[in-house]
Design a protein around this motif. Structure first.
Motif, short mmCIF file in Angstrom:
data_model
loop_
_atom_site.label_atom_id
_atom_site.label_comp_id
_atom_site.label_asym_id
_atom_site.label_seq_id
_atom_site.Cartn_x
_atom_site.Cartn_y
_atom_site.Cartn_z
N PRO A 104 12.69 35.22 17.22
CA PRO A 104 13.30 35.61 18.71
C PRO A 104 14.66 36.28 18.55
O PRO A 104 15.02 37.02 19.03
CB PRO A 104 13.38 34.26 19.45
CG PRO A 104 12.39 33.28 18.98
CD PRO A 104 12.25 33.94 17.48
N GLU A 105 15.30 35.73 17.35
CA GLU A 105 16.44 36.40 17.02
C GLU A 105 16.46 37.87 16.54
O GLU A 105 17.28 38.75 16.79
CB GLU A 105 17.57 35.60 16.30
CG GLU A 105 17.72 34.10 16.78
CD GLU A 105 16.63 33.19 16.69
OE1 GLU A 105 15.50 33.31 16.15
OE2 GLU A 105 16.71 32.08 17.58
N ALA A 106 15.57 37.79 15.47
CA ALA A 106 15.07 39.39 15.24
C ALA A 106 14.78 40.35 16.15
O ALA A 106 15.31 41.34 16.22
CB ALA A 106 14.24 39.20 14.11
N PHE A 107 14.01 39.66 16.98
CA PHE A 107 13.40 40.53 18.27
C PHE A 107 14.70 41.20 19.09
O PHE A 107 14.73 42.01 19.42
CB PHE A 107 12.34 39.89 19.07
CG PHE A 107 11.71 40.55 20.03
CD1 PHE A 107 10.87 41.83 19.66
CD2 PHE A 107 12.05 40.56 21.56
CE1 PHE A 107 10.32 42.57 20.70
CE2 PHE A 107 11.61 41.29 22.32
CZ PHE A 107 10.78 42.31 22.22
N LEU A 108 15.59 40.07 19.41
CA LEU A 108 16.60 40.52 20.30
C LEU A 108 17.39 41.57 19.64
O LEU A 108 17.95 42.43 20.54
CB LEU A 108 17.57 39.08 20.47
CG LEU A 108 18.72 39.32 21.70
CD1 LEU A 108 18.08 39.70 22.93
CD2 LEU A 108 19.42 37.96 21.53
N LYS A 109 17.70 41.44 18.31
CA LYS A 109 18.60 42.88 17.80
C LYS A 109 17.74 43.89 17.99
O LYS A 109 18.29 44.97 17.94
CB LYS A 109 18.65 42.23 16.40
CG LYS A 109 19.62 40.95 16.17
CD LYS A 109 19.77 40.90 14.31
CE LYS A 109 20.69 39.67 14.55
NZ LYS A 109 20.88 39.35 13.17
N VAL A 110 16.42 44.02 17.90
CA VAL A 110 15.63 45.29 18.24
C VAL A 110 15.73 45.61 19.55
O VAL A 110 16.07 46.81 19.99
CB VAL A 110 14.08 45.20 17.74
CG1 VAL A 110 13.61 46.34 18.36
CG2 VAL A 110 14.20 44.96 16.12
N LEU A 111 15.61 44.69 20.59
CA LEU A 111 15.54 44.81 21.94
C LEU A 111 17.09 45.31 22.32
O LEU A 111 17.09 46.22 23.28
CB LEU A 111 15.48 43.51 22.65
CG LEU A 111 15.45 43.44 24.27
CD1 LEU A 111 14.20 44.54 24.83
CD2 LEU A 111 15.03 42.09 24.80
N ALA A 112 17.87 44.62 22.04
CA ALA A 112 19.30 45.02 22.56
C ALA A 112 20.37 45.00 21.17
O ALA A 112 21.08 43.86 20.96
CB ALA A 112 19.86 44.03 23.54
N SER A 113 20.65 45.94 20.31
CA SER A 113 21.22 45.91 19.07
C SER A 113 22.55 45.52 19.27
O SER A 113 23.25 45.30 18.36
CB SER A 113 20.85 46.98 18.31
OG SER A 113 21.12 48.24 19.01
N ASN A 114 23.22 46.32 20.31
CA ASN A 114 24.80 46.26 20.64
C ASN A 114 25.19 45.11 21.53
O ASN A 114 26.15 44.88 22.07
CB ASN A 114 25.15 47.41 21.21
CG ASN A 114 25.08 48.44 20.15
OD1 ASN A 114 25.27 48.42 18.98
ND2 ASN A 114 24.87 49.73 20.62
N LEU A 115 24.14 44.03 21.96
CA LEU A 115 24.45 42.96 22.74
C LEU A 115 25.56 41.97 22.42
O LEU A 115 25.44 41.64 21.15
CB LEU A 115 23.08 42.18 22.85
CG LEU A 115 23.31 40.83 24.14
CD1 LEU A 115 23.23 41.60 25.36
CD2 LEU A 115 21.74 40.26 24.04
N ALA A 116 26.49 41.84 23.12
CA ALA A 116 27.43 40.79 22.86
C ALA A 116 27.38 39.68 23.96
O ALA A 116 27.66 39.94 25.11
CB ALA A 116 28.80 41.53 22.75
#
Length: 102
Positions: A6-18
């Protein structure tokens, strides 16, 4: 399609998410992997600082269900948002676009 943790997918989904807090999980149902997130951004004046996301990639398409709430309405909305977003299902292989149910 399974795109890893899930963590790797989130980086793909929203790479600039803070965000300040992330709760994540994944679940495979009928061959489709669903990535689920509860995100919190602790910033004054930030609208809809609570987000619930369920995402899946089916037949090459990214499909998402998103629930949003401001901090003042979070406790009242939390259970309904979780129920709605977690009920998100996709039926693969039924043509284009995939069939979605919430």
């Amino acid at each position: 399609t399974d795109l890893g943790t899930p963590e790797a997918f989130l980086k793909v989904l929203a790479s600039n998410l803070a965000v300040d807090e992330t709760v994540s999980s994944s679940e495979t149902v009928d061959g489709v992997t669903y990535y689920r997130y509860q995100l919190f951004k602790n910033e004054k004046g930030y609208a809809n600082n609570r987000k619930i996301i369920s995402a899946a990639v089916v037949d090459g398409d990214l499909l998402t269900a998103v629930g949003l709430a401001s901090e003042p309405s979070w406790e009242a909305a939390k259970s309904d948002l979780l129920e709605a977003v977690n009920s998100f299902r996709v039926t693969p292989g039924t043509g284009s676009p995939p069939q979605v149910a919430v």
